[in-house]
Design a protein around this motif. Structure first.
Motif, PDB file in Angstrom:
ATOM      1  N   HIS A 130       0.837  -1.192   0.000  1.00 50.68           N
ATOM      2  CA  HIS A 130       0.000   0.000   0.000  1.00 50.68           C
ATOM      3  C   HIS A 130       0.874   1.245   0.000  1.00 50.68           C
ATOM      4  N   GLN A 131       0.224   2.385  -0.233  1.00 55.89           N
ATOM      5  CA  GLN A 131       0.840   3.701  -0.101  1.00 55.89           C
ATOM      6  C   GLN A 131       0.116   4.439   1.024  1.00 55.89           C
ATOM      7  N   ASP A 132       0.864   4.929   1.995  1.00 55.94           N
ATOM      8  CA  ASP A 132       0.247   5.592   3.138  1.00 55.94           C
ATOM      9  C   ASP A 132      -0.531   6.843   2.747  1.00 55.94           C
ATOM     10  N   GLN A 133       0.019   7.608   1.815  1.00 62.63           N
ATOM     11  CA  GLN A 133      -0.500   8.958   1.608  1.00 62.63           C
ATOM     12  C   GLN A 133      -1.858   8.975   0.905  1.00 62.63           C
ATOM     13  N   ILE A 134      -2.323   7.826   0.450  1.00 68.25           N
ATOM     14  CA  ILE A 134      -3.669   7.758  -0.107  1.00 68.25           C
ATOM     15  C   ILE A 134      -4.710   8.119   0.949  1.00 68.25           C
ATOM     16  N   TYR A 135      -4.316   8.019   2.222  1.00 76.80           N
ATOM     17  CA  TYR A 135      -5.222   8.330   3.333  1.00 76.80           C
ATOM     18  C   TYR A 135      -5.121   9.794   3.788  1.00 76.80           C
ATOM     19  N   TRP A 136      -4.074  10.490   3.397  1.00 78.64           N
ATOM     20  CA  TRP A 136      -3.735  11.752   4.053  1.00 78.64           C
ATOM     21  C   TRP A 136      -4.139  12.961   3.210  1.00 78.64           C
ATOM     22  N   PRO A 137      -4.973  13.864   3.728  1.00 75.62           N
ATOM     23  CA  PRO A 137      -5.358  15.073   2.995  1.00 75.62           C
ATOM     24  C   PRO A 137      -4.315  16.180   3.160  1.00 75.62           C
ATOM     25  N   LEU A 138      -3.094  15.900   2.730  1.00 74.00           N
ATOM     26  CA  LEU A 138      -1.973  16.822   2.899  1.00 74.00           C
ATOM     27  C   LEU A 138      -1.419  17.188   1.526  1.00 74.00           C
ATOM     28  N   ASP A 139      -1.351  18.486   1.248  1.00 72.97           N
ATOM     29  CA  ASP A 139      -0.938  18.974  -0.063  1.00 72.97           C
ATOM     30  C   ASP A 139       0.576  19.168  -0.104  1.00 72.97           C
ATOM     31  N   THR A 140       1.291  18.066  -0.064  1.00 78.34           N
ATOM     32  CA  THR A 140       2.755  18.105  -0.063  1.00 78.34           C
ATOM     33  C   THR A 140       3.306  16.743  -0.443  1.00 78.34           C
ATOM     34  N   LEU A 141       4.515  16.757  -0.969  1.00 80.05           N
ATOM     35  CA  LEU A 141       5.266  15.518  -1.170  1.00 80.05           C
ATOM     36  C   LEU A 141       6.165  15.231   0.027  1.00 80.05           C
ATOM     37  N   HIS A 142       6.241  16.190   0.949  1.00 82.55           N
ATOM     38  CA  HIS A 142       7.158  16.061   2.081  1.00 82.55           C
ATOM     39  C   HIS A 142       6.440  15.454   3.280  1.00 82.55           C
ATOM     40  N   THR A 143       6.247  14.145   3.218  1.00 77.20           N
ATOM     41  CA  THR A 143       5.708  13.361   4.321  1.00 77.20           C
ATOM     42  C   THR A 143       6.626  12.180   4.556  1.00 77.20           C
ATOM     43  N   ILE A 144       6.697  11.734   5.800  1.00 76.38           N
ATOM     44  CA  ILE A 144       7.638  10.656   6.134  1.00 76.38           C
ATOM     45  C   ILE A 144       7.160   9.949   7.396  1.00 76.38           C
ATOM     46  N   THR A 145       7.392   8.652   7.452  1.00 68.05           N
ATOM     47  CA  THR A 145       7.028   7.855   8.621  1.00 68.05           C
ATOM     48  C   THR A 145       8.265   7.207   9.221  1.00 68.05           C
ATOM     49  N   MET A 146       8.433   7.375  10.518  1.00 68.28           N
ATOM     50  CA  MET A 146       9.428   6.611  11.267  1.00 68.28           C
ATOM     51  C   MET A 146       8.767   5.354  11.810  1.00 68.28           C
ATOM     52  N   TRP A 147       9.415   4.217  11.604  1.00 65.77           N
ATOM     53  CA  TRP A 147       8.911   2.897  12.020  1.00 65.77           C
ATOM     54  C   TRP A 147       9.989   2.282  12.904  1.00 65.77           C
ATOM     55  N   MET A 148       9.726   2.194  14.215  1.00 69.23           N
ATOM     56  CA  MET A 148      10.766   1.784  15.165  1.00 69.23           C
ATOM     57  C   MET A 148      10.309   0.598  16.004  1.00 69.23           C
ATOM     58  N   PRO A 149      10.991  -0.549  15.894  1.00 65.48           N
ATOM     59  CA  PRO A 149      10.670  -1.669  16.780  1.00 65.48           C
ATOM     60  C   PRO A 149      11.115  -1.378  18.206  1.00 65.48           C
ATOM     61  N   LEU A 150      10.277  -1.808  19.144  1.00 63.11           N
ATOM     62  CA  LEU A 150      10.566  -1.637  20.568  1.00 63.11           C
ATOM     63  C   LEU A 150      11.133  -2.911  21.181  1.00 63.11           C
ATOM     64  N   VAL A 151      11.203  -3.961  20.372  1.00 60.19           N
ATOM     65  CA  VAL A 151      11.777  -5.252  20.758  1.00 60.19           C
ATOM     66  C   VAL A 151      12.630  -5.722  19.583  1.00 60.19           C
ATOM     67  N   PRO A 152      13.572  -6.617  19.808  1.00 58.38           N
ATOM     68  CA  PRO A 152      14.344  -7.134  18.677  1.00 58.38           C
ATOM     69  C   PRO A 152      13.428  -7.822  17.668  1.00 58.38           C
ATOM     70  N   VAL A 153      13.696  -7.585  16.391  1.00 56.21           N
ATOM     71  CA  VAL A 153      12.927  -8.192  15.306  1.00 56.21           C
ATOM     72  C   VAL A 153      13.843  -9.168  14.575  1.00 56.21           C
ATOM     73  N   SER A 154      13.435 -10.416  14.516  1.00 60.05           N
ATOM     74  CA  SER A 154      14.286 -11.445  13.927  1.00 60.05           C
ATOM     75  C   SER A 154      14.312 -11.348  12.405  1.00 60.05           C
ATOM     76  N   GLU A 155      15.249 -12.036  11.811  1.00 59.19           N
ATOM     77  CA  GLU A 155      15.389 -12.066  10.357  1.00 59.19           C
ATOM     78  C   GLU A 155      14.116 -12.572   9.690  1.00 59.19           C
ATOM     79  N   GLU A 156      13.447 -13.561  10.283  1.00 57.91           N
ATOM     80  CA  GLU A 156      12.270 -14.141   9.628  1.00 57.91           C
ATOM     81  C   GLU A 156      11.067 -13.214   9.650  1.00 57.91           C
TER      82      GLU A 156
END
Length: 278
Positions: A130-156
């Motif tokens: 999916h594309q996140d910005q399909i949901y966002w009524p924001l008139d800009t190309l300058h949008t960004i999401t930080m995605w941070m695990p709070l626990v170790p994430v394994s290779e699988e």
């Protein structure tokens, strides 16, 4: 509440995470990047219990994973934790993270659109393309999401999977996140021969950043542990609200930009400035 006890003992993450020119160029070329150690183990140790408790309190799922639809199987989703807890607010409005977001996008300041905890349960399903910005009524190309695990994430389990440089094409479809979006975008990626990248195993406190139009998905969780992730969405200060062209964007305008009319500055009380270059 427990998560607000000893607020003054929680780390204030206002110091800088220094980016190289190569990292900024890579993000702007590809629409995604991984940054190792964006938060330290000690910082995550302090904030993980805060966020985990809020997710437990606000989890609205009542059915087991196998009885939900594709979206419901993908994760437990709780938004705007910063409104619920002063401790969560300190994490979400951390200057360090916001400065990274601004520098990657090449803008002078950023506001919060909203945050989301995305916890993928043991046995949880994949997150469709999916594309996140399909949901966002924001008139800009300058949008960004930080995605941070709070626990170790394994290779699988790994990070999200990104389709490189797709942010340059803007909206590719009006498909919301669904089985259909997974088929549509999967076929598009294959037909165009687009490179996909998964950053593999991540430590707690590592982070990926991706642009609002970057196509992405995430694998399911075949492990017996919860994949705990916190996300924060930023956009350039000075952005104006769009006239919603879908029900999804109308809903977002009401929820995340309360009181803001199309054409006005996207600067409601729910969208504080998180960083501005001095």
């Amino acid at each position: 509440m427990k998560h607000d006890i000893a607020l003054d003992t929680l780390p204030v993450m206002d110091d800088a995470y220094d980016l190289t020119r190569e990292q900024i160029r890579s993000y702007q070329d590809n629409g995604h990047i991984v940054l190792r150690g964006a938060a330290s183990p000690g910082e995550i140790e302090c904030y993980e219990p805060v966020i985990e408790q809020l997710v437990q309190q606000h989890n609205r799922h009542t059915k087991p994973v196998h009885e939900r639809n594709t979206y419901g199987k993908a994760f437990i989703q709780v938004g705007n934790l910063w409104e619920m807890s002063e401790a969560a607010k300190r994490f979400v409005l951390a200057r360090r993270f916001a400065k990274i977001a601004a520098e990657l996008m090449g803008v002078d300041g950023v506001r919060i659109y909203h945050d989301q905890a995305l916890f993928k349960e043991p046995g949880g399903g994949h997150t469709p393309w999916h594309q996140d910005q399909i949901y966002w009524p924001l008139d800009t190309l300058h949008t960004i999401t930080m995605w941070m695990p709070l626990v170790p994430v394994s290779e699988e389990v790994g990070s999200m999977t990104f389709a490189s440089a797709t942010h340059r094409s803007g909206s590719l479809s009006r498909e919301l996140i669904s089985d259909e979006s997974h088929r549509t975008f999967g076929s598009y990626i294959e037909a165009k021969g687009i490179e996909t990248v998964n950053y593999g195993a991540l430590a707690a406190g590592d982070a990926t950043f991706h642009a609002g139009w970057t196509l992405h998905s995430a694998p399911g969780n075949p492990t017996d542990t919860m994949r705990e992730v916190m996300t924060i969405i930023y956009y350039a200060d000075g952005t104006r609200a769009l006239e919603p062209d879908s029900q999804a964007r109308r809903n977002d305008l009401i929820r995340w930009l309360p009181g803001i009319q199309p054409g006005e500055l996207a600067a409601s009380p729910l969208n504080p400035i998180a960083y501005r270059r001095e």
